[in-house]
Scaffold this motif. Sequence first.
Motif, mmCIF file in Angstrom:
data_model
loop_
_atom_site.group_PDB
_atom_site.id
_atom_site.type_symbol
_atom_site.label_atom_id
_atom_site.label_comp_id
_atom_site.label_asym_id
_atom_site.label_seq_id
_atom_site.Cartn_x
_atom_site.Cartn_y
_atom_site.Cartn_z
ATOM 1 N N TRP A 31 0.810 -1.210 0.000
ATOM 2 C CA TRP A 31 0.000 0.000 0.000
ATOM 3 C C TRP A 31 0.850 1.269 0.000
ATOM 4 O O TRP A 31 0.363 2.331 -0.366
ATOM 5 C CB TRP A 31 -0.966 0.005 1.181
ATOM 6 N N THR A 32 2.130 1.184 0.410
ATOM 7 C CA THR A 32 2.996 2.371 0.351
ATOM 8 C C THR A 32 3.253 2.802 -1.091
ATOM 9 O O THR A 32 3.648 3.943 -1.325
ATOM 10 C CB THR A 32 4.365 2.142 1.035
ATOM 11 N N THR A 33 3.035 1.922 -2.043
ATOM 12 C CA THR A 33 3.253 2.250 -3.454
ATOM 13 C C THR A 33 2.116 3.083 -4.028
ATOM 14 O O THR A 33 2.203 3.538 -5.166
ATOM 15 C CB THR A 33 3.383 0.969 -4.298
ATOM 16 N N ASP A 42 -8.227 5.124 -1.946
ATOM 17 C CA ASP A 42 -7.665 5.281 -0.599
ATOM 18 C C ASP A 42 -8.739 5.344 0.483
ATOM 19 O O ASP A 42 -8.598 4.739 1.540
ATOM 20 C CB ASP A 42 -6.812 6.555 -0.517
ATOM 21 N N ARG A 43 -9.789 6.097 0.216
ATOM 22 C CA ARG A 43 -10.828 6.260 1.227
ATOM 23 C C ARG A 43 -11.517 4.934 1.536
ATOM 24 O O ARG A 43 -11.710 4.587 2.698
ATOM 25 C CB ARG A 43 -11.857 7.295 0.776
ATOM 26 N N SER A 44 -11.893 4.190 0.514
ATOM 27 C CA SER A 44 -12.576 2.920 0.770
ATOM 28 C C SER A 44 -11.631 1.897 1.398
ATOM 29 O O SER A 44 -12.056 1.078 2.215
ATOM 30 C CB SER A 44 -13.220 2.374 -0.504
ATOM 31 N N LEU A 45 -10.343 1.970 1.062
ATOM 32 C CA LEU A 45 -9.352 1.095 1.713
ATOM 33 C C LEU A 45 -9.265 1.423 3.199
ATOM 34 O O LEU A 45 -9.314 0.528 4.047
ATOM 35 C CB LEU A 45 -7.985 1.234 1.046
ATOM 36 N N SER A 59 4.782 7.495 5.179
ATOM 37 C CA SER A 59 5.199 7.925 6.518
ATOM 38 C C SER A 59 4.364 7.275 7.624
ATOM 39 O O SER A 59 4.827 7.147 8.758
ATOM 40 C CB SER A 59 5.120 9.447 6.636
ATOM 41 N N ILE A 60 3.169 6.844 7.295
ATOM 42 C CA ILE A 60 2.323 6.133 8.264
ATOM 43 C C ILE A 60 2.519 4.624 8.146
ATOM 44 O O ILE A 60 2.613 3.918 9.150
ATOM 45 C CB ILE A 60 0.839 6.500 8.056
ATOM 46 N N LEU A 61 2.622 4.136 6.932
ATOM 47 C CA LEU A 61 2.677 2.689 6.704
ATOM 48 C C LEU A 61 4.044 2.067 6.983
ATOM 49 O O LEU A 61 4.107 0.946 7.502
ATOM 50 C CB LEU A 61 2.241 2.368 5.273
ATOM 51 N N LEU A 62 5.118 2.742 6.634
ATOM 52 C CA LEU A 62 6.444 2.124 6.804
ATOM 53 C C LEU A 62 6.789 1.816 8.261
ATOM 54 O O LEU A 62 7.308 0.729 8.544
ATOM 55 C CB LEU A 62 7.520 2.975 6.139
ATOM 56 N N PRO A 63 6.505 2.708 9.223
ATOM 57 C CA PRO A 63 6.743 2.314 10.619
ATOM 58 C C PRO A 63 5.917 1.091 11.029
ATOM 59 O O PRO A 63 6.382 0.253 11.802
ATOM 60 C CB PRO A 63 6.340 3.557 11.421
ATOM 61 N N LEU A 64 4.705 1.001 10.505
ATOM 62 C CA LEU A 64 3.870 -0.164 10.801
ATOM 63 C C LEU A 64 4.482 -1.435 10.201
ATOM 64 O O LEU A 64 4.486 -2.488 10.841
ATOM 65 C CB LEU A 64 2.455 0.048 10.282
#
Length: 150
Positions: A31-33, A42-45, A59-64
């Motif tokens: 999803w970072t791609t 994005d909204r429905s995801l 910036s939100i997904l990579l730490p996760l």
Amino acid sequence: MLYRPATTAPTRAAALVASVLTVDAVLHFYWTTGATWPAADDRSLSQAVLGTDVPFTPSILLPLVVLLLTAAAFVLAHSRRPRHLLLRFGTLAVAAGLSLRALAGIYWLFAKETGTAFYWLNLMLYTPLCAVLTVAALRVARWKDADRAR
């Protein structure tokens, strides 16, 4: 080959937890791609995964992703070195995090709208999976491996 349930059960539990966390990390990395599969945008995801609008940015997904892979590594490493105290605490932390997500999922069953994708995914997938993974991680964490030395 001799079947030893005392030694294979924690190893299989660790493999289960590590596998699911790794698949989750790969999905979040995907999803970072900017891809939104299996959702249309994005909204429905965000609505399906979290039940709210949150940007799916690197910036939100990579730490996760790092957190999920670290958790998987702790559980797997503890299954290989069950007497290592730091690995045991790490595995207990993974179990605690999974149990908090499972408890939050139970709360959301009563607090979220029942007609949403998140509600049904939470009911049928997220919460039960977190509950099963909590039990599996606890099984790994409490394993002392007395039989391995024999």
